[in-house]
Write a protein that holds these residues in place. Structure first.
Motif, PDB file in Angstrom:
ATOM      1  N   GLY A  19       0.997  -7.332 -12.856  1.00 20.54           N
ATOM      2  CA  GLY A  19       1.798  -8.546 -12.946  1.00 20.54           C
ATOM      3  C   GLY A  19       2.887  -8.620 -11.889  1.00 20.54           C
ATOM      4  O   GLY A  19       3.061  -7.712 -11.075  1.00 20.54           O
ATOM      5  N   ASN A  20       3.633  -9.699 -11.905  1.00 19.28           N
ATOM      6  CA  ASN A  20       4.755  -9.900 -10.987  1.00 19.28           C
ATOM      7  C   ASN A  20       4.410  -9.634  -9.533  1.00 19.28           C
ATOM      8  O   ASN A  20       5.160  -8.997  -8.796  1.00 19.28           O
ATOM      9  CB  ASN A  20       5.918  -9.007 -11.389  1.00 19.28           C
ATOM     10  N   GLU A  21       3.256 -10.148  -9.120  1.00 18.92           N
ATOM     11  CA  GLU A  21       2.801  -9.806  -7.779  1.00 18.92           C
ATOM     12  C   GLU A  21       3.736 -10.311  -6.689  1.00 18.92           C
ATOM     13  O   GLU A  21       4.001  -9.607  -5.721  1.00 18.92           O
ATOM     14  CB  GLU A  21       1.392 -10.364  -7.566  1.00 18.92           C
ATOM     15  N   ALA A  22       4.223 -11.535  -6.860  1.00 14.43           N
ATOM     16  CA  ALA A  22       5.057 -12.104  -5.801  1.00 14.43           C
ATOM     17  C   ALA A  22       6.312 -11.269  -5.546  1.00 14.43           C
ATOM     18  O   ALA A  22       6.548 -10.850  -4.411  1.00 14.43           O
ATOM     19  CB  ALA A  22       5.408 -13.551  -6.120  1.00 14.43           C
ATOM     20  N   PRO A  23       7.133 -10.984  -6.577  1.00 17.81           N
ATOM     21  CA  PRO A  23       8.325 -10.183  -6.293  1.00 17.81           C
ATOM     22  C   PRO A  23       7.988  -8.762  -5.831  1.00 17.81           C
ATOM     23  O   PRO A  23       8.693  -8.224  -4.982  1.00 17.81           O
ATOM     24  CB  PRO A  23       9.082 -10.169  -7.629  1.00 17.81           C
ATOM     25  N   ILE A  24       6.926  -8.188  -6.359  1.00 12.97           N
ATOM     26  CA  ILE A  24       6.576  -6.830  -5.956  1.00 12.97           C
ATOM     27  C   ILE A  24       6.219  -6.795  -4.464  1.00 12.97           C
ATOM     28  O   ILE A  24       6.712  -5.962  -3.704  1.00 12.97           O
ATOM     29  CB  ILE A  24       5.378  -6.306  -6.800  1.00 12.97           C
ATOM     30  N   ASN A  25       5.387  -7.753  -4.057  1.00  8.34           N
ATOM     31  CA  ASN A  25       5.022  -7.796  -2.645  1.00  8.34           C
ATOM     32  C   ASN A  25       6.237  -8.082  -1.775  1.00  8.34           C
ATOM     33  O   ASN A  25       6.394  -7.505  -0.701  1.00  8.34           O
ATOM     34  CB  ASN A  25       3.943  -8.862  -2.396  1.00  8.34           C
ATOM     35  N   GLY A  26       7.094  -8.990  -2.273  1.00  9.09           N
ATOM     36  CA  GLY A  26       8.301  -9.316  -1.534  1.00  9.09           C
ATOM     37  C   GLY A  26       9.167  -8.086  -1.337  1.00  9.09           C
ATOM     38  O   GLY A  26       9.638  -7.798  -0.235  1.00  9.09           O
ATOM     39  N   THR A  54      12.161  -1.213 -12.609  1.00  4.69           N
ATOM     40  CA  THR A  54      12.392   0.148 -12.174  1.00  4.69           C
ATOM     41  C   THR A  54      11.096   0.825 -11.739  1.00  4.69           C
ATOM     42  O   THR A  54      11.017   1.452 -10.681  1.00  4.69           O
ATOM     43  CB  THR A  54      13.049   0.961 -13.318  1.00  4.69           C
ATOM     44  N   SER A  55      10.071   0.641 -12.542  1.00  2.00           N
ATOM     45  CA  SER A  55       8.771   1.213 -12.176  1.00  2.00           C
ATOM     46  C   SER A  55       8.331   0.706 -10.824  1.00  2.00           C
ATOM     47  O   SER A  55       7.789   1.449 -10.006  1.00  2.00           O
ATOM     48  CB  SER A  55       7.712   0.823 -13.204  1.00  2.00           C
ATOM     49  N   GLY A  56       8.591  -0.568 -10.586  1.00  2.00           N
ATOM     50  CA  GLY A  56       8.212  -1.170  -9.315  1.00  2.00           C
ATOM     51  C   GLY A  56       8.900  -0.480  -8.152  1.00  2.00           C
ATOM     52  O   GLY A  56       8.267  -0.153  -7.152  1.00  2.00           O
ATOM     53  N   VAL A  57      10.205  -0.243  -8.300  1.00  2.00           N
ATOM     54  CA  VAL A  57      10.948   0.404  -7.219  1.00  2.00           C
ATOM     55  C   VAL A  57      10.379   1.792  -6.943  1.00  2.00           C
ATOM     56  O   VAL A  57      10.119   2.157  -5.800  1.00  2.00           O
ATOM     57  CB  VAL A  57      12.443   0.509  -7.577  1.00  2.00           C
ATOM     58  N   TYR A  58      10.121   2.567  -8.007  1.00  2.00           N
ATOM     59  CA  TYR A  58       9.608   3.922  -7.815  1.00  2.00           C
ATOM     60  C   TYR A  58       8.224   3.900  -7.167  1.00  2.00           C
ATOM     61  O   TYR A  58       7.926   4.677  -6.264  1.00  2.00           O
ATOM     62  CB  TYR A  58       9.564   4.677  -9.148  1.00  2.00           C
ATOM     63  N   ALA A  59       7.389   2.990  -7.629  1.00  2.00           N
ATOM     64  CA  ALA A  59       6.031   2.951  -7.096  1.00  2.00           C
ATOM     65  C   ALA A  59       6.025   2.548  -5.629  1.00  2.00           C
ATOM     66  O   ALA A  59       5.335   3.158  -4.801  1.00  2.00           O
ATOM     67  CB  ALA A  59       5.180   1.972  -7.914  1.00  2.00           C
ATOM     68  N   ILE A  60       6.832   1.554  -5.305  1.00  2.00           N
ATOM     69  CA  ILE A  60       6.880   1.108  -3.909  1.00  2.00           C
ATOM     70  C   ILE A  60       7.458   2.204  -3.028  1.00  2.00           C
ATOM     71  O   ILE A  60       6.938   2.501  -1.948  1.00  2.00           O
ATOM     72  CB  ILE A  60       7.712  -0.191  -3.786  1.00  2.00           C
ATOM     73  N   ALA A  61       8.557   2.820  -3.504  1.00  5.06           N
ATOM     74  CA  ALA A  61       9.168   3.896  -2.733  1.00  5.06           C
ATOM     75  C   ALA A  61       8.156   5.004  -2.486  1.00  5.06           C
ATOM     76  O   ALA A  61       8.050   5.553  -1.382  1.00  5.06           O
ATOM     77  CB  ALA A  61      10.377   4.437  -3.478  1.00  5.06           C
ATOM     78  N   ASN A  62       7.380   5.306  -3.493  1.00  2.70           N
ATOM     79  CA  ASN A  62       6.357   6.340  -3.373  1.00  2.70           C
ATOM     80  C   ASN A  62       5.333   5.965  -2.298  1.00  2.70           C
ATOM     81  O   ASN A  62       4.947   6.772  -1.461  1.00  2.70           O
ATOM     82  CB  ASN A  62       5.692   6.522  -4.732  1.00  2.70           C
ATOM     83  N   ASP A  63       4.907   4.701  -2.334  1.00  2.00           N
ATOM     84  CA  ASP A  63       3.937   4.234  -1.330  1.00  2.00           C
ATOM     85  C   ASP A  63       4.501   4.343   0.083  1.00  2.00           C
ATOM     86  O   ASP A  63       3.788   4.669   1.024  1.00  2.00           O
ATOM     87  CB  ASP A  63       3.568   2.775  -1.596  1.00  2.00           C
TER      88      ASP A  63
END
Lengths: 476, 318
Positions: A19-26, A54-63
């Motif tokens: 979910g929340n694809e737009a903000p995650i990609n942004g 929060t999960s989003g931040v960790y996952a993106i940072a990991n990537d």
């Protein structure tokens, strides 16, 4: 070690986020391209609890290979602490070398307490200006006065509640991995009742798994959310309030429209009002279909404008029928579900039969499928189904459209009958192929065609089988 | 074949001669066959008038029974409308020599008006290049959507709407061969509903026969998923009386439970326009509204919501 499920299944990569694809990609692009002094110093993620900030931040940072330094509500966050801890973290470059990058996460910024954390926000803003690393803040309440100052310094990303399908799919996956057989019904119940809060849903699930608690789900009832929204909408006293009434809608936008569609005519008095109100709804619906088709999510603001301001301005009288708690899905929701299921059956069948019927899939689905299903489900339909090689799965789907049909009882017999007929037909064909082969081998390559194209010589077909095989490839 | 198959296939004409109507077209096509030379062809006309059947009959007369599948390529442009189809599939097929000593292969592109203009331009080159091995037949509803250069390379045939008498003849013939117990009025109802589309008419006939009893006009309406006139009139009177809930329920029933297409409801409403008690200005507005809603629905908007709004506005037009 036994981790809580919430932590055990925390996503470690962007690809696992739901979910929340737009903000995650942004956010991903923002962090990837972040440069000191050129970009904004950080980002502010706004959204209800458990939607994946929060999960989003960790996952993106990991990537991206970033290290996350987190400060959350459990840390004291007054002026001096922020200056010491955060400041030192933010201003010092890493001694290990430039290629290690860091991101600072200030979780739950609206939780910075008034008294104990005095001066914390002001200090934070100072640090924004000096920081060598992007600072990401999260907050639940977009209206909180604590974040009004911060807002203008940061790039804002709005997160939405997850819808129950997204939550349902995640819960099902977890159950599979945990090898727990929990009935779909219960998962469904949890998914619906958690009102878009994935964390709550997973916690609920783990208590189900450990069997210690009974489900107490009333508190997070999603229907409650909708009836509140609708009450606010129809009861608005000013245009501003009306336009704000849809600010916190769960991310399943089309469902909001269906609820409004169901309730709207009770909210207006004159025929003229009702007509105009439904014109607004129809326009919102049209806008939404355009958004889905073109993926221009920027248009979403007009969708909401038609539903909020549009409906408010339609109203000529100060009048409000209180909406009781909605306890059902929108009336058309289920019928639409059935219609969708039918469409997908039609699609699968079209895939198989259009070659036999010399027509395109689109035309079959929209013009012929209704009649086709009646023919198959009626008298003599089994033989046609066998002729078209429809398999059991498809027949079961079709059978649901008319449970009184005897197709499932008759199909085996029909298959046998047609199988025998096919056998006879194919032996005839086989003889012809043999004949053709002989023909070709005796004539050899005497009739080479003359075509001037240099790069593409026509290919001589050796025998019929060869052509047949490649033909089947074309038909795919 | 001694088992039941789809009648549209079973009774598809085997020869050009067997095709219903289009006398002039048939004469010209037969001329091509007897002289053994065929230009590229463009068939244009509404659905169910015999375009596909003409291609298949043509193939049957030119090729031997056994080599039809090797020499005839049928593509539905709307399924894979991209330029890649033209570039790869069509080209690959076109460059291989016909089997069984046939004079050429036939490539039929159904719904060619759905091809993108880029694909049509790619096609134009292919048509010239492989003229030694292949002939193209393009089928479309609206020839205006076919680009000029392609039109000029094809012999053009218009397939006009079949007349009721011809359809009646064909339906009664099939009904008697299949031993369907059908009364004459029911055949007329089928013709009325199918609107000149023979394919649809035959499908309706088979679907009603599959019900297993005597076929009457009522059965036809029920099976064809067609709205009876009076149901649309009911919707109209609900909207004049501001019966919102009933409008909603009726629409749901028609659209979702009975699977009637929104276009069908609009068509009836449009046909009934002059019987509705509205002022002249109201009628004019209603036409505009119907047109707008029809377009919105084809664009992808939700049929129930748009139709509901349409019927509400109908109530206020006076």
């Amino acid at each position: 070690m036994m981790l809580p499920l919430v932590d055990k299944y925390r996503p470690v990569s962007r690809s696992q986020l739901i979910g929340n694809e737009a903000p995650i990609n942004g956010l991903y692009l923002f962090l990837k391209n972040w440069q000191k002094n050129k970009s904004k110093p950080g980002a502010l993620l706004l959204g209800p609890p458990g939607c994946g900030k929060t999960s989003g931040v960790y996952a993106i940072a990991n990537d991206l290979g970033f290290v996350v330094t987190e400060f959350n509500a459990s840390d004291t966050r007054n002026k001096s602490v922020i200056r010491e801890k955060l400041g030192s973290n933010a201003e010092f470059s890493n001694f290990m070398g430039e290629n290690i990058r860091k991101v600072i996460l200030m979780d739950e910024i609206d939780g910075i307490a008034g008294n104990e954390d005095r001066g914390g926000i002001a200090e934070l803003i100072k640090i924004f200006k000096k920081s060598n690393y992007p600072i990401i803040c999260t907050a639940n309440d977009p209206e909180s006065d604590k974040i009004t100052q911060i807002k203008k310094h940061l790039r804002i990303f709005n997160f939405e509640r997850l819808d129950e399908y997204e939550i349902f799919s995640i819960l099902t996956k977890i159950c599979q991995k945990e090898a727990h057989a929990i009935s779909e019904e219960i998962i469904d119940k949890i998914a619906v009742s958690c009102a878009g809060d994935l964390r709550a849903a997973i916690n609920e699930l783990s208590s189900q798994i450990s069997g210690t608690e009974k489900i107490i789900l009333e508190k997070r009832d999603k229907m409650e959310v909708y009836s509140t929204i609708l009450n606010n909408l129809f009861n608005s006293k000013s245009l501003i309030l009306a336009s704000k009434s849809l600010n916190n809608v769960p991310s399943d936008y089309s469902r909001l429209l269906l609820f409004i569609f169901d309730e709207c005519y009770n909210q207006y008095k004159t025929q003229e009002e009702v007509k105009t109100a439904y014109q607004q709804i129809a326009l919102a619906d049209l806008t939404y279909s355009r958004i889905i088709k073109t993926q221009q999510w920027g248009l979403l603001k007009y969708y909401f404008a038609f539903l909020s301001s549009g409906l408010f301005l339609t109203k000529q009288h100060d009048y409000h029928n209180k909406i009781r708690k909605l306890d059902n899905l929108p009336s058309s929701f289920i019928s639409r579900g059935i219609a969708n299921r039918k469409l997908s059956t039609a699609n699968q069948i079209a895939e198989r039969v259009t070659k036999h019927l010399h027509q395109s899939k689109r035309r079959f689905i929209y013009d012929d499928f209704e009649l086709f299903s009646k023919i198959i489900l009626g008298k003599g339909g089994a033989e046609i189904a066998a002729w078209l090689n429809l398999d059991d799965g498809l027949l079961e789907n079709l059978h649901r459209l008319n449970p009184s049909s005897k197709i499932l009882n008759n199909i085996e017999e029909a298959r046998e009958k047609i199988g025998k007929n096919r056998l006879i037909e194919s032996t005839i064909n086989h003889d012809e192929v043999q004949l053709l082969k002989n023909l070709f081998s005796s004539e050899e390559i005497n009739n080479e065609p003359v075509i001037n194209a240099q790069e593409e010589h026509p290919i001589k077909s050796d025998d019929k089988n060869n052509t047949q095989a490649s033909l089947e490839d074309f038909f795919g | 074949m001694n088992y039941n198959i789809m009648w549209v296939e079973k009774y598809r004409p085997k020869k050009i001669e067997d095709i219903i109507g289009h006398e002039e077209t048939k004469t010209r096509l037969k001329g091509f066959i007897s002289s053994n030379s065929l230009p590229h062809l463009l068939f244009a006309g509404p659905p169910g008038t015999g375009k596909t059947s003409a291609v298949i009959a043509l193939a049957r007369e030119i090729f031997n029974e056994s080599s039809i599948s090797g020499n005839l390529l049928e593509l539905n442009a709307s399924d894979d409308r991209g330029i890649d189809v033209i570039r790869n599939q069509v080209k690959d097929f076109a460059r291989i020599l016909p089997i069984d000593n046939a004079p050429f292969k036939i490539i039929s592109l159904d719904e060619a008006d759905a091809l993108t203009s880029a694909a049509q331009h790619a096609l134009r080159r292919t048509m010239e290049k492989y003229v030694n091995t292949s002939r193209f037949v393009l089928l479309c509803n609206y020839p205006s959507k076919i680009i000029e250069p392609i039109q000029s390379r094809c012999a053009f045939f218009r397939f006009s709407q079949l007349n009721s008498k011809d359809i009646f003849g064909k339906l009664s013939q099939i009904a008697s061969l299949e031993k369907v117990d059908i009364i004459e009025e029911a055949i007329e109802t089928i013709i009325e509903i199918s609107n000149g589309d023979l394919r649809k008419a035959i499908n309706i006939l088979q679907a009603t026969a599959a019900m297993g009893g005597r076929v009457t006009p009522k059965i036809v309406y029920q099976t064809a998923g067609s709205v009876e006139k009076k149901e649309v009139s009911k919707l109209v009177s609900y909207s004049l009386n501001q019966n919102y809930k009933q409008i909603k329920d009726t629409l749901h029933e028609l659209l979702f439970n009975r699977g009637i297409s929104p276009a069908e409801i609009l068509r009836h409403l449009f046909n009934e326009l002059f019987e509705i008690e509205l002022s002249n200005d109201g009628k004019l507005l209603l036409i505009q509204n119907i047109a707008e809603v029809d377009y919105r629905i084809t664009e992808g908007a939700s049929a129930d919501i748009q139709l509901f709004s349409l019927f509400l506005s109908l109530g206020t037009l006076n």
